[in-house]
Design an enzyme around this catalytic site. Structure first.
Site, PDB file in Angstrom:
ATOM      1  N   CYS A   2     115.886 -65.593  65.822  1.00  0.00           N
ATOM      2  CA  CYS A   2     117.095 -65.745  65.024  1.00  0.00           C
ATOM      3  C   CYS A   2     117.223 -67.174  64.515  1.00  0.00           C
ATOM      4  O   CYS A   2     116.552 -68.082  64.987  1.00  0.00           O
ATOM      5  CB  CYS A   2     118.316 -65.383  65.861  1.00  0.00           C
ATOM      6  SG  CYS A   2     118.233 -63.744  66.612  1.00  0.00           S
ATOM      7  N   ARG A  27     113.784 -66.479  59.642  1.00  0.00           N
ATOM      8  CA  ARG A  27     113.733 -66.268  61.086  1.00  0.00           C
ATOM      9  C   ARG A  27     114.351 -64.924  61.497  1.00  0.00           C
ATOM     10  O   ARG A  27     114.224 -64.515  62.662  1.00  0.00           O
ATOM     11  CB  ARG A  27     114.466 -67.397  61.815  1.00  0.00           C
ATOM     12  CG  ARG A  27     113.874 -68.765  61.578  1.00  0.00           C
ATOM     13  CD  ARG A  27     114.649 -69.824  62.333  1.00  0.00           C
ATOM     14  NE  ARG A  27     114.513 -69.638  63.770  1.00  0.00           N
ATOM     15  CZ  ARG A  27     113.566 -70.176  64.515  1.00  0.00           C
ATOM     16  NH1 ARG A  27     112.645 -70.936  63.941  1.00  0.00           N
ATOM     17  NH2 ARG A  27     113.514 -69.966  65.801  1.00  0.00           N
ATOM     18  N   TRP A  73     117.537 -61.553  64.058  1.00  0.00           N
ATOM     19  CA  TRP A  73     116.459 -60.584  64.229  1.00  0.00           C
ATOM     20  C   TRP A  73     116.796 -59.833  65.499  1.00  0.00           C
ATOM     21  O   TRP A  73     116.818 -60.397  66.588  1.00  0.00           O
ATOM     22  CB  TRP A  73     115.113 -61.280  64.327  1.00  0.00           C
ATOM     23  CG  TRP A  73     113.948 -60.329  64.358  1.00  0.00           C
ATOM     24  CD1 TRP A  73     113.318 -59.775  63.288  1.00  0.00           C
ATOM     25  CD2 TRP A  73     113.279 -59.827  65.523  1.00  0.00           C
ATOM     26  NE1 TRP A  73     112.295 -58.953  63.711  1.00  0.00           N
ATOM     27  CE2 TRP A  73     112.249 -58.966  65.070  1.00  0.00           C
ATOM     28  CE3 TRP A  73     113.443 -60.006  66.894  1.00  0.00           C
ATOM     29  CZ2 TRP A  73     111.395 -58.297  65.952  1.00  0.00           C
ATOM     30  CZ3 TRP A  73     112.599 -59.342  67.767  1.00  0.00           C
ATOM     31  CH2 TRP A  73     111.586 -58.500  67.296  1.00  0.00           C
ATOM     32  N   ASN A  99     119.874 -67.735  70.031  1.00  0.00           N
ATOM     33  CA  ASN A  99     118.511 -67.302  69.712  1.00  0.00           C
ATOM     34  C   ASN A  99     117.751 -67.224  71.026  1.00  0.00           C
ATOM     35  O   ASN A  99     117.642 -68.214  71.744  1.00  0.00           O
ATOM     36  CB  ASN A  99     117.833 -68.302  68.771  1.00  0.00           C
ATOM     37  CG  ASN A  99     116.357 -67.999  68.570  1.00  0.00           C
ATOM     38  OD1 ASN A  99     115.944 -66.845  68.597  1.00  0.00           O
ATOM     39  ND2 ASN A  99     115.551 -69.033  68.395  1.00  0.00           N
ATOM     40  N   GLY A 100     117.235 -66.048  71.357  1.00  0.00           N
ATOM     41  CA  GLY A 100     116.505 -65.880  72.605  1.00  0.00           C
ATOM     42  C   GLY A 100     116.892 -64.591  73.290  1.00  0.00           C
ATOM     43  O   GLY A 100     117.518 -63.696  72.697  1.00  0.00           O
ATOM     44  N   GLU A 485      92.456 -60.372  59.057  1.00  0.00           N
ATOM     45  CA  GLU A 485      93.568 -61.080  58.437  1.00  0.00           C
ATOM     46  C   GLU A 485      93.976 -60.413  57.123  1.00  0.00           C
ATOM     47  O   GLU A 485      95.181 -60.279  56.827  1.00  0.00           O
ATOM     48  CB  GLU A 485      93.194 -62.544  58.198  1.00  0.00           C
ATOM     49  CG  GLU A 485      94.216 -63.378  57.446  1.00  0.00           C
ATOM     50  CD  GLU A 485      95.542 -63.529  58.165  1.00  0.00           C
ATOM     51  OE1 GLU A 485      96.491 -64.040  57.540  1.00  0.00           O
ATOM     52  OE2 GLU A 485      95.653 -63.145  59.352  1.00  0.00           O
ATOM     53  N   LYS A 489      97.722 -58.834  56.349  1.00  0.00           N
ATOM     54  CA  LYS A 489      98.566 -59.220  55.217  1.00  0.00           C
ATOM     55  C   LYS A 489      99.052 -57.986  54.459  1.00  0.00           C
ATOM     56  O   LYS A 489     100.220 -57.896  54.067  1.00  0.00           O
ATOM     57  CB  LYS A 489      97.797 -60.147  54.249  1.00  0.00           C
ATOM     58  CG  LYS A 489      97.522 -61.532  54.765  1.00  0.00           C
ATOM     59  CD  LYS A 489      98.723 -62.440  54.780  1.00  0.00           C
ATOM     60  CE  LYS A 489      99.426 -62.549  56.096  1.00  0.00           C
ATOM     61  NZ  LYS A 489      98.733 -62.979  57.264  1.00  0.00           N
ATOM     62  N   GLU A 492     101.700 -56.177  56.575  1.00  0.00           N
ATOM     63  CA  GLU A 492     102.949 -56.926  56.732  1.00  0.00           C
ATOM     64  C   GLU A 492     103.869 -56.791  55.533  1.00  0.00           C
ATOM     65  O   GLU A 492     105.084 -56.626  55.696  1.00  0.00           O
ATOM     66  CB  GLU A 492     102.637 -58.415  56.937  1.00  0.00           C
ATOM     67  CG  GLU A 492     102.156 -58.791  58.321  1.00  0.00           C
ATOM     68  CD  GLU A 492     101.885 -60.273  58.429  1.00  0.00           C
ATOM     69  OE1 GLU A 492     102.337 -60.882  59.399  1.00  0.00           O
ATOM     70  OE2 GLU A 492     101.200 -60.825  57.536  1.00  0.00           O
ATOM     71  N   LYS A 607     109.683 -64.935  61.010  1.00  0.00           N
ATOM     72  CA  LYS A 607     108.623 -65.933  60.888  1.00  0.00           C
ATOM     73  C   LYS A 607     108.145 -66.449  62.235  1.00  0.00           C
ATOM     74  O   LYS A 607     106.956 -66.557  62.485  1.00  0.00           O
ATOM     75  CB  LYS A 607     109.134 -67.099  60.037  1.00  0.00           C
ATOM     76  CG  LYS A 607     108.082 -68.173  59.761  1.00  0.00           C
ATOM     77  CD  LYS A 607     106.974 -67.636  58.894  1.00  0.00           C
ATOM     78  CE  LYS A 607     105.941 -68.677  58.559  1.00  0.00           C
ATOM     79  NZ  LYS A 607     104.794 -68.095  57.852  1.00  0.00           N
TER      80      LYS A 607
END
Length: 612
Positions: A2, A27, A73, A99-100, A485, A489, A492, A607
């Site tokens: 967050c 975030r 989030w 956040n956590g 990778e 991408k 995502e 992120k």
């Protein structure tokens, strides 16, 4: 995950906090909320992005010079208005953002319920603000001491900011395993998850350490204590960050900007660390422990997501150039195993944010086993940068797009420099080959610029395959991790299922999926296994797949086999991932745009993964 931002000072808090939330939205963007002190606590929170909060705030009384804001989030509780932060205490006196994850929230909630507390949300955060309220009222404590007493009982990760309507000239922040930075202005203060909401107003910051609590007063004073109630003497740092780095600067999306920044960011990652003409490579972060690193029994990479892919490429490079055994571990798996890590091992932690929770936990475990811990991060002052014995910054600048691009190539650049440095010192590569690779590496930024000239061709290819449901990415050797990778991408940001696979392993399962509706993206630049890759393409073509190949300029054989072909400049094979990944980034980007997906803020992602 967050985003947190808070302000206390002489300006109106709402516009500062709202702008800060927009900068922190990468975030998390499940919901957003704000609380302003103006005699009472005025709280507005909405499910969805910050723009929803902004709309809901129109016409509301939001005047006040102290406030807190949050973009979420979701972890505990679904994304909705009720579970959005800030959360209020039962008596309405306190508001808190977090956040956590508070791991023992269930036990605390049960105990508080027995004391008469009732809860509106499903979140662990609401439990924490009720716990602070309980200590504040039961023991008649100042808000800072109530926070300290509550955090003594909380197990887990947190970055929090609390306001108290009975103490309107004070805000309190605290952190453990989640980032919190304080900006120091002219009789005004800012607290945030990172520096992006702060840099417009001041470049002077303090990065809080774990288990520290800061109390900020509107009169310009502040004090920091730890959970043992001991006064701390923090270091005030100056940020090397420009506001324009946080803007799109004419690009449609941050991701596209960051793809196009890569010639610059790769140069920045090399600056001062290599001189091919004079024949030296020197990575400063290694030098204090260079003998220990050179004589490592094993180098263990710990990383997650895209950083894990850069570690996989590094495994090839380190073993070939430095001839040191390498293991690559998902940090999220390493931390829950009982791995064999010895005092003569080196653990290299890779993280763009420097705050990845699983990576932090993994290196803490490895540090306790006596290993040397090396950090490779992008964010100055981040937790990993401060926890490790030594390390290097990638100097990629802020990466706002959730799907990582320039961080990957910057990480690869520094990792290649490290391997070259070790190989040269250990004498495991010849002087001629060392200089050959060093010169080729210095040429990479110019060659990336040339790859970017293929953008329109790649966009056309994207129009041809944008409606597929699945895609397969194949690569060999150094380019196998690039296939992983590229597939990541695409998943995502376009929500198309994709797999990356070693090209030779295709016959052991994935070939069953291939038909005329399946695009197969093959990275075919390997000099050492060119004929083998060509044979893999023949196998794919026999199943009528759509073949998209990434080849070296001038290639004829594979180009004729392919439905679509993207050329990249020739380079030394260990450096090829720095070029071959660029078309895959652009392909995923254009497919996502054509599918009208939210490129910079894809669903369910954030992120910086600062929770387990």
């Amino acid at each position: 995950m967050c985003g947190i931002v808070a302000y206390i000072g002489k300006q109106q808090a709402y516009p500062i906090i709202l702008e800060g939330l927009k900068r922190l939205e990468y975030r998390g963007y499940d919901s957003a909320g704000i609380s302003i002190l103006n005699g009472s606590i005025r709280t507005i929170k909405k499910k969805g992005k910050v723009t929803k909060l902004e709309s809901a705030s129109n016409g509301q009384n939001i005047e006040g010079t102290t406030g807190i804001g949050h973009t979420r989030w979701a972890t505990h509780g679904k994304p909705d208005d009720i579970n959005a932060h800030p959360h209020l205490s039962g008596n309405g006196r306190l508001a808190l953002i977090h956040n956590g994850i508070i791991e023992n929230y269930s036990t605390l909630k049960k105990a508080l319920s027995e004391l008469g507390h009732t809860f509106e949300s499903e979140t662990d955060t609401e439990v924490l603000v009720h716990l602070i309220e309980e200590y504040q009222t039961r023991e008649n404590l100042h808000i800072s001491q109530a926070v300290r007493r509550a955090l003594e009982k909380a197990v887990g990760a947190y970055a929090i900011v609390v306001i108290d309507k009975e103490n309107p000239d004070v805000i309190v922040g605290a952190r453990k395993s989640s980032p919190l930075v304080m900006g120091i202005g002219d009789n005004e203060y800012f607290l945030a998850s990172d520096a992006s909401p702060i840099i417009k107003y001041t470049n002077k910051v303090i990065y809080l350490n774990d288990e520290e609590i800061v109390t900020v007063h509107k009169n310009g004073n502040y004090e920091i204590i730890n959970l043992n109630n001991e006064i701390q003497d923090p270091e005030v740092l100056e940020l090397d960050l420009k506001l324009e780095q946080l803007e799109k600067e004419g690009y449609d999306h941050f991701m596209l900007k960051e793809i196009y920044q890569q010639p610059t960011t790769i140069r920045e990652s090399m600056r001062g660390r290599i001189n091919a003409h004079d024949g030296w490579v020197l990575v400063g972060g290694m030098q204090q422990y260079i003998n220990r690193i050179m004589n490592a029994r094993t180098i263990i990479f710990a990383a997650c997501g895209t950083s894990w892919h850069s570690a996989l490429v590094a495994e090839y490079i380190f073993e070939e150039l430095a001839r040191i055994p390498v293991e690559v571990e998902y940090a999220s798996e390493l931390r829950y195993r009982n791995p064999i890590i010895n005092a003569d091992d080196v653990v290299i932690a890779i993280s763009q944010s420097g705050e990845t929770a699983d990576t932090l936990a993994a290196i803490e475990m490895a540090k306790n086993k006596g290993a040397l811990i090396y950090g490779l991060v992008n964010v100055v002052g981040s937790s990993i940068a401060r926890y490790t014995h030594c390390g290097s910054y990638t100097h990629a600048g802020p990466e706002i797009g959730v799907a990582s691009t320039k961080a990957f190539t910057s990480q690869l650049t520094v990792l290649t420099l490290m391997a070259l440095n070790l190989g040269h010192k250990r004498g495991t590569i010849s002087e001629d080959y060392f200089r050959q690779l060093a010169y080729a590496l210095e040429c990479i930024p110019d060659k990336v610029e040339k790859v970017l000239l293929s953008n329109e061709k790649i966009r056309f290819i994207a129009t041809e395959i944008k409606d597929v449901s699945n895609a397969l990415y194949l690569g060999r050797g150094y380019n196998f991790p690039v296939a992983l990778e590229g597939a990541l991408k695409l998943k995502e940001i376009s929500y198309i299922h994709a797999e990356g696979y070693p090209a030779a392993e295709m016959k052991h399962g994935p070939i069953a999926l291939i038909d005329e509706n399946m695009p197969v993206i093959i990275i075919a630049t390997n000099k050492s296994a060119y004929d083998k890759v060509a044979s893999n393409i023949q196998e794919v073509k026999a199943r009528k797949a759509i073949v998209i190949s990434i080849v070296t300029e001038g290639d004829v054989k594979i180009k004729e086999m392919s439905d679509y072909c993207i050329e990249i400049p020739e380079t030394e094979e260990p450096l090829s991932p720095l070029l071959s990944v660029i078309p895959l980034q652009l392909l995923a980007y254009h497919i996502a745009v054509l599918r009208e997906c939210d490129v910079d803020q894809p669903r369910n992602l954030a992120k910086s993964v600062t929770v387990e």
